[in-house]
Design a protein around this motif. Structure first.
Motif, PDB file in Angstrom:
ATOM      1  N   PRO A 111       0.837  -1.002   0.035  1.00 26.71           N
ATOM      2  CA  PRO A 111      -0.018   0.098  -0.075  1.00 26.71           C
ATOM      3  C   PRO A 111       0.658   1.217  -0.047  1.00 26.71           C
ATOM      4  O   PRO A 111       1.907   1.106   0.388  1.00 26.71           O
ATOM      5  N   THR A 145      -8.331   1.049  -2.091  1.00 25.66           N
ATOM      6  CA  THR A 145      -7.079   1.144  -1.502  1.00 25.66           C
ATOM      7  C   THR A 145      -5.958   1.321  -2.700  1.00 25.66           C
ATOM      8  O   THR A 145      -6.098   0.502  -3.571  1.00 25.66           O
ATOM      9  N   LYS A 146      -5.078   2.317  -2.427  1.00 26.54           N
ATOM     10  CA  LYS A 146      -4.045   2.441  -3.408  1.00 26.54           C
ATOM     11  C   LYS A 146      -2.876   1.754  -3.155  1.00 26.54           C
ATOM     12  O   LYS A 146      -2.447   1.542  -2.059  1.00 26.54           O
ATOM     13  N   TYR A 147      -2.172   0.893  -4.217  1.00 28.04           N
ATOM     14  CA  TYR A 147      -1.382   0.073  -4.005  1.00 28.04           C
ATOM     15  C   TYR A 147      -0.195   0.339  -5.182  1.00 28.04           C
ATOM     16  O   TYR A 147      -0.558   0.943  -6.180  1.00 28.04           O
ATOM     17  N   ASP A 174      -5.575   1.228  -7.849  1.00 25.75           N
ATOM     18  CA  ASP A 174      -6.625   1.768  -6.788  1.00 25.75           C
ATOM     19  C   ASP A 174      -7.704   0.473  -6.845  1.00 25.75           C
ATOM     20  O   ASP A 174      -8.236   0.246  -7.881  1.00 25.75           O
TER      21      ASP A 174
END
Lengths: 163, 775
Positions: B647, B690-692, B714
């Motif tokens: 993340p 969630t941004k990874y 995302d």
């Protein structure tokens, strides 16, 4: 050669530990080194005796020094220069041959003690240095005078030509 | 009589002192009366020496002697440490008979005058021009004129002295004198005035005794002239006529050797010998400080040192050299040695017995054709060998040319073309091959094995090492020979099988060989193969520069018992894949046996896999990099891939992953794929919305490069949750709102108010009840 003569004397005086009480710097120069030089013949005579004196000094120093010592090298070098000047003089102004039986007058008896021999050598080198300095000054003076004369005569002929 | 003798004295009746200035000693002569001589008495004499400047006795000694009947005076010598010229010396003596207890009266002082009593016209220094040995002590004096005081008395160069100059006589003592690097030391003396006659000067010399002549040895070259040599010895610091002088003396004949010594690095002396054969030569070296000797005893016939051989010349074949030389001295039987320097630097020595011949020779065999040898000769006496002569001048000789020996090492590369094959032929000189001549050219010949075709042939100059020929599909015999000015070498033969044979072999699968990976080491690439007994040699071929066309084919040949080799080439470069083919050869026919491939050293991949497809779900992402190459374009064998995930804002803690810490201490999750052909991977258990950041790296045996670029994703928002949220929260809320809003309507429709008679006051239940009861 005047500079070489001075350098040789300075080196000899120091090398032989004679720079005490001006032992070498005598005012009683040998008669043949007193000058002034009156002509090529006189100069030739002086140089002949100087060549012999240098040989004698070198022979004495060879008896005291190892082969290759600096003093021997310098004496040989100055001797060569004197011989060179003599050759030039003899070429330009050949000397009349001496009548049979006529020889140069002998010099004073050479000292036999080691210290006296090296002191005598030192005094001759001192006298030689002074002689060459005077000779150099004499020649320089004549040369300047000659150039002045030449310039004067050139100007004279130019003025003549203009008029 | 005894009592009489006990008290009898025999005074000195005569005393005379003389001085030896050369040796600086006093010679004392004295005597006692005749009766003492007649009695042959044993006497003791006490002798005293005094100097005038000191009122004390400078020396006292005793001299015991038994008098002889002849009335000869007695003598004694005293060596002075101070020059005798410096001051007057006085001596007195008294006597005592041994049987007596009484000493006689002292004699009067007998004096030898010093120069201090003379009327000198100038100061004088003593000793004058003395030569002293280094390390000894010396005392000098300066004697001033009468009535004069010595003001200055010193040495140049200055040395530490003990001086005493407060009188007419000045004294200087130098202890442990050294030469100080100057040829002599000057001495200066001045009275207390300044005129020229107030000064005196002198010098003295500090030197050493000569060394004993070292390595003194005599020899002869020709039995006519003998030469003795010796080492010069160390510096004595004395020059000119004070230099060491050498003399040679022959003890048996008691004559001086008539030779002139000359010294440079070494000293030598030569003379003509007569008939004498045995010698005892003594060399003496002497200088003013001392002398030393050395000796050599020899038989001239045992000291022959021949002159070096000269005028060498030769006759040669391809394998032999006959060398001739001359001797300077005839009549001496010699034994000679020839040194042969080979091209590889090895040196061989060959001995030969000589005779008295003017010309000598030796034949050297077993040599290589067309090869340079450098030879030189030295000789020694055949009887009573003493020492070798100097080497002769060296002679360089080249043997003649011969037929090339050994065979060429040949190889081929076959390329099928329409209607036949192009065959590139290669040749090189095998280690066992020798050109045996100035240069070799090459002749390539080929013909069909079954005949029926003209033999074709081409010649090549020495600079060539390959050629290409075109042949049809038949079987061919190819022969390559080297040629020099003498002859051809044995042919190297190779059979190119018929094309169908090659196809048949391919059909059998030999061409479909699996390529085995091999490892590189610091020293090269290690190749091994299965040994097979059918082959008489194995050949490994590879390309020097695989990326180029032509690739500069290389090959190496091995014997039948070899099954591995370390292929080392300066051309091997890390990160380049080299392919090796192992062939077996029998009857000049080669067959491909095995294929190997490897790197000298693997490097990490230059380029990362390009992720071409990213498939996102709520909790997973699938990455694809199908087009990533795993072939020889890579600088190493691609062993697999690593997928890195994290993340953006925090460290990664995904299930099923390993922790990977970056240099900046951030933590990534790392997944490993061990199949280089597996180019797709799904990362699970991601959080939605969630941004990874992700990266895919390939790795080889040389590792992988650091992560530079990331892919950013995302994860989508989770809609199921939305539905659940609507059902559980929003719908009931809406219903509740409606109900509240329309409560009255609902109430009326749902739960209308049912009148309750009991509540009617008129019809209240209580009254009814009463009434009921009354009924």
């Amino acid at each position: 050669m005047a500079e070489d003569a001075q350098e040789l004397f300075a080196f000899y005086e120091k090398d032989q530990h004679l720079a005490i009480n001006n032992l070498c710097r005598t005012n009683h120069l040998p008669e043949w080194l007193r000058g002034p030089v009156t002509g090529p013949g006189a100069l030739r005579g002086t140089m002949t005796r100087m060549a012999q004196a240098l040989q004698d000094i070198a022979r004495h120093q060879r008896d005291l020094n190892p082969p290759g010592a600096e003093i021997l090298r310098r004496l040989a070098s100055t001797h060569l220069k004197v011989r060179g000047l003599l050759n030039n003089l003899e070429g330009l102004f050949p000397a009349p041959s001496l009548p049979p039986g006529r020889r140069h007058p002998p010099g004073p008896t050479a000292p036999t003690k080691v210290f006296q021999q090296k002191l005598e050598g030192c005094r001759i080198l001192w006298s030689y240095a002074r002689f060459m300095a005077k000779l150099s000054a004499q020649l320089e003076g004549r040369s300047r005078g000659g150039r002045r004369e030449k310039r004067r005569s050139h100007r004279g002929s130019w003025l003549l030509a203009r008029s | 009589l005894f009592v009489l003798l006990e008290s009898t004295v025999f005074p000195v009746t005569y005393l005379n002192i003389t001085k030896d200035l050369a040796l600086q000693r006093l010679l004392v002569e004295w005597d006692v009366g005749k009766p003492a001589h007649d009695a042959g008495l044993a006497m003791s004499f006490e002798i005293q020496v005094r100097r005038t400047d000191e009122n004390t006795t400078v020396w006292t000694g005793f001299h015991n002697v038994t008098l002889g009947k002849s009335a000869k005076p007695l003598h004694w010598i005293w060596d002075s440490d101070l020059p005798l010229e410096c001051m007057s010396h006085l001596v007195r003596i008294r006597s005592k008979a041994e049987v007596s207890k009484i000493w006689s009266q002292w004699s009067l002082w007998e004096a030898v005058l010093g120069m201090d009593t003379s009327n000198n016209s100038e100061p004088q220094i003593f000793p004058n021009e003395k030569i002293v040995e280094e390390g000894s002590d010396i005392t000098l004096c300066c004697i001033g004129r009468k009535g004069r005081i010595i003001k200055e008395f010193f040495l140049v160069p200055a040395v530490h002295v003990f001086s005493h100059t407060n009188s007419q006589v000045g004294l200087l003592t130098v202890k442990n004198v050294s030469h100080q690097g100057v040829p002599h030391i000057s001495v200066y003396c001045q009275e207390s005035c300044n005129e020229e006659q107030c000064y005196a000067h002198s010098v003295f010399f500090v030197g050493k005794q000569p060394d004993t002549p070292n390595d003194f040895s005599c020899q002869t070259q020709d039995m006519r002239i003998v030469t003795c040599t010796w080492s010069k010895g160390g510096e004595t610091y004395l020059y000119g006529h004070r230099l060491p002088k050498y003399t040679l003396f022959e003890e048996f004949s008691q004559k001086m050797v008539p030779c002139t010594v000359s010294c440079s690095e070494q000293c030598s002396c030569s003379w003509n010998i007569g008939q004498q054969r045995i010698y005892n030569i003594t060399v003496t070296v002497e200088n003013p400080l001392g002398k030393k000797t050395a000796m050599d005893v020899f038989d001239v016939t045992h000291r022959i040192y021949p002159a070096a051989p000269f005028q060498l010349w030769e006759e040669c074949t391809d394998t032999e050299i006959t060398l001739y030389w001359k001797h300077r001295n005839k009549g001496i039987e010699l034994f000679c040695q020839t040194e042969v320097l080979q091209p590889n630097g090895k040196v061989e020595l060959h001995n030969s017995s000589d005779t008295h011949l003017h010309y000598a020779s030796i034949t050297l065999g077993g040599l290589q054709p067309y090869t340079e040898y450098t030879v030189r000769v030295r000789c020694g006496a055949a009887k009573h060998f003493w020492r070798w002569s100097e080497w002769s001048e060296a002679l360089t000789i080249r043997t003649k040319e011969a037929t090339p020996s050994g065979k060429l090492d040949i190889w081929r590369e076959i390329t099928p073309v329409l209607g036949g094959r192009n065959v590139t032929l290669f040749w090189k000189q095998a280690p066992s091959f020798r050109a045996n001549g100035k240069s070799v050219s090459y002749e390539v010949t080929w013909e069909k094995v079954e005949g029926g075709s003209k033999r074709e042939s081409i010649s090549f100059s020495p600079v060539h090492n390959s050629t290409r020929i075109s042949i049809d599909n038949d079987s061919y015999r190819i022969s390559i020979m080297a040629k020099n000015n003498v002859n051809y070498s044995l042919p190297s033969v190779m059979i190119i099988p018929r094309a169908t044979e090659i196809l048949f072999c391919s059909f059998l699968g030999t061409e479909e060989l699996k390529e085995e990976q091999v490892n590189g080491t610091d020293d090269g690439i290690f190749i091994s193969w299965e040994p097979r007994h059918t082959y008489d040699s194995y050949i490994i071929e590879w390309c020097k520069v695989p990326m180029l066309q032509p690739c500069d084919l290389q090959w190496k040949r091995f014997g039948p018992n070899i099954s591995s080799a370390l292929i080392n080439s300066a051309a091997f470069v890390p990160g380049v894949r080299y392919n090796f083919h192992v062939y077996g050869s029998v009857a000049n026919r080669a067959s491909l046996l095995e294929k190997k491939t490897g790197y000298l050293r693997e490097l990490p991949p230059l380029l990362d896999p390009i992720v071409e497809k990213v498939e996102l779900t709520l909790n997973a992402v699938t990455l694809s990099w199908d087009s990533y190459p795993t072939d020889e374009s890579q600088p190493g064998f691609v062993r697999g891939y690593h997928v890195y995930v994290s993340p953006i804002q925090e460290d990664c803690l995904l299930k099923g992953s390993k922790k990977h810490v970056l240099p900046d201490d951030s933590v990534l999750c790392k997944y490993t794929i061990e199949d280089p052909e597996e180019k797709r991977y799904t990362v699970k258990h991601l959080l939605s919305n969630t941004k990874y950041k992700l990266a895919v790296k390939a790795y080889t045996g040389g590792g992988e490069t650091p992560i530079v670029n990331f892919i950013y994703i995302d994860t989508p928002f989770n809609s199921n949750l939305m539905y659940l949220l609507v059902l559980l929260v929003i719908v009931p809320a809406v219903i509740a709102a409606i109900c509240h809003w329309k409560m009255k309507w609902v109430k009326e429709r749902c739960c209308p108010v049912i009148p309750s008679p009991s509540k009617s006051k008129v019809l209240s239940f209580k009254a009814f009840k009463v009434r009921s009861l009354k009924i």
